[in-house]
Design a protein around this motif. Structure first.
Motif, PDB file in Angstrom:
ATOM      1  N   PHE A 111       0.775  -1.261   0.019  1.00 56.82           N
ATOM      2  CA  PHE A 111      -0.178  -0.073  -0.016  1.00 56.82           C
ATOM      3  C   PHE A 111       0.871   1.341   0.070  1.00 56.82           C
ATOM      4  O   PHE A 111       2.011   1.069   0.324  1.00 56.82           O
ATOM      5  N   LEU A 112       0.341   2.414  -0.470  1.00 60.15           N
ATOM      6  CA  LEU A 112       0.968   3.659  -0.533  1.00 60.15           C
ATOM      7  C   LEU A 112       0.308   4.521   0.471  1.00 60.15           C
ATOM      8  O   LEU A 112      -0.878   4.373   0.831  1.00 60.15           O
ATOM      9  N   SER A 113       0.912   5.572   0.821  1.00 59.66           N
ATOM     10  CA  SER A 113       0.406   6.825   1.557  1.00 59.66           C
ATOM     11  C   SER A 113       0.689   7.949   1.025  1.00 59.66           C
ATOM     12  O   SER A 113       1.475   8.122   0.363  1.00 59.66           O
ATOM     13  N   ARG A 114      -0.151   8.900   1.509  1.00 61.36           N
ATOM     14  CA  ARG A 114       0.032  10.337   0.641  1.00 61.36           C
ATOM     15  C   ARG A 114      -0.224  11.167   1.882  1.00 61.36           C
ATOM     16  O   ARG A 114      -0.981  11.205   2.676  1.00 61.36           O
ATOM     17  N   ARG A 115       0.837  12.136   1.748  1.00 60.39           N
ATOM     18  CA  ARG A 115       0.926  13.171   2.952  1.00 60.39           C
ATOM     19  C   ARG A 115       0.502  14.381   2.265  1.00 60.39           C
ATOM     20  O   ARG A 115       1.096  14.708   1.166  1.00 60.39           O
ATOM     21  N   GLU A 116      -0.454  15.089   3.079  1.00 59.06           N
ATOM     22  CA  GLU A 116      -0.757  16.435   2.311  1.00 59.06           C
ATOM     23  C   GLU A 116      -0.644  17.552   3.572  1.00 59.06           C
ATOM     24  O   GLU A 116      -1.205  17.137   4.612  1.00 59.06           O
ATOM     25  N   PHE A 117      -0.247  18.620   3.295  1.00 61.04           N
ATOM     26  CA  PHE A 117      -0.128  19.624   4.308  1.00 61.04           C
ATOM     27  C   PHE A 117      -1.295  20.577   4.053  1.00 61.04           C
ATOM     28  O   PHE A 117      -1.528  20.985   3.018  1.00 61.04           O
ATOM     29  N   LEU A 118      -2.341  20.743   5.215  1.00 59.64           N
ATOM     30  CA  LEU A 118      -3.301  21.601   5.110  1.00 59.64           C
ATOM     31  C   LEU A 118      -3.181  23.048   5.799  1.00 59.64           C
ATOM     32  O   LEU A 118      -2.728  22.771   7.109  1.00 59.64           O
ATOM     33  N   ARG A 119      -3.135  24.039   5.006  1.00 58.04           N
ATOM     34  CA  ARG A 119      -3.000  25.462   6.034  1.00 58.04           C
ATOM     35  C   ARG A 119      -4.190  25.594   6.466  1.00 58.04           C
ATOM     36  O   ARG A 119      -5.248  25.449   6.196  1.00 58.04           O
ATOM     37  N   LEU A 120      -4.147  25.963   7.783  1.00 59.12           N
ATOM     38  CA  LEU A 120      -5.088  26.408   8.987  1.00 59.12           C
ATOM     39  C   LEU A 120      -5.580  27.700   8.564  1.00 59.12           C
ATOM     40  O   LEU A 120      -6.805  28.218   8.948  1.00 59.12           O
ATOM     41  N   VAL A 121      -4.781  28.742   8.274  1.00 59.21           N
ATOM     42  CA  VAL A 121      -5.154  29.927   7.867  1.00 59.21           C
ATOM     43  C   VAL A 121      -4.820  30.386   6.387  1.00 59.21           C
ATOM     44  O   VAL A 121      -3.951  30.568   5.994  1.00 59.21           O
ATOM     45  N   PRO A 122      -6.072  30.933   5.918  1.00 54.01           N
ATOM     46  CA  PRO A 122      -5.758  31.214   4.317  1.00 54.01           C
ATOM     47  C   PRO A 122      -5.492  32.426   4.310  1.00 54.01           C
ATOM     48  O   PRO A 122      -5.608  33.312   5.077  1.00 54.01           O
TER      49      PRO A 122
END
Length: 190
Positions: A111-122
């Motif tokens: 299996f693969l995993s994907r990491r994503e950075f989500l900004r909390l302050v636009p």
């Protein structure tokens, strides 16, 4: 605490701020276990919202690149497992197949995993940014406040918690730090 708890407290504070409260959580060790406690603090966020909006508007005009750089640090990393396709599991019975990947038993090739950075302050209007910053830091602020870990303030814009910094002062110094110290109101820490 963990990211899930902090995210839920942020959502709770979005609602409670409108009612004049902030909520935070402590997890105090007691003998062989930890005792989680929710804390509700009466807090009028309007003066802090206005102060932070004005401050962010000034920063956007004068030091926009530095502001963007500091706001990029306010986010979470979300790791999502990408499940193998059904064709690769043809030999397994659907009833024996687990719904979630088991990282301990299977090799990392399955299996693969994907990491994503989500900004909390636009990066939008100062008002939206100020609201988001107050929500992000509110539960952490309450945790430090009730545990007595906030520094004393001798001078500042407005004080709502005795000699403790208000939420906007806490956000300014925690997130924006020394880089913008010349633009903010000076306040002395004991």
């Amino acid at each position: 605490m963990n990211v899930n708890t902090d995210m839920r407290l942020m959502a709770a504070n979005e609602a409670f701020m409108k009612l004049g409260f902030l909520v935070g959580m402590t997890n105090i060790p007691d003998k062989n276990c930890a005792v989680p406690q929710l804390w509700f603090v009466h807090f009028d966020v309007e003066p802090c919202l206005q102060s932070l909006m004005d401050f962010l508007a000034t920063l956007k005009r004068n030091q926009e690149s530095a502001l963007k750089r500091n706001l990029e640090d306010v986010g979470i990393v979300v790791e999502t497992a990408i499940l193998p396709t059904w064709e690769s599991q043809q030999n397994d019975s659907l009833e024996e197949c687990s719904l979630l990947p088991e990282t301990k038993k299977k090799s990392s090739n399955n299996f693969l995993s994907r990491r994503e950075f989500l900004r909390l302050v636009p990066d939008t209007t100062p008002e939206t940014m100020a609201q988001q910053l107050l929500m992000v830091f509110s539960s952490y602020y309450v945790r430090l406040l009730v545990s007595g870990q906030l520094p004393e303030v001798h001078a500042g814009q407005h004080k709502t918690m005795g000699h403790r910094p208000c939420l906007c002062q806490f956000v300014k110094t925690t997130l924006l730090g020394k880089e913008f110290f010349g633009l903010q109101q000076r306040w002395t820490l004991c």
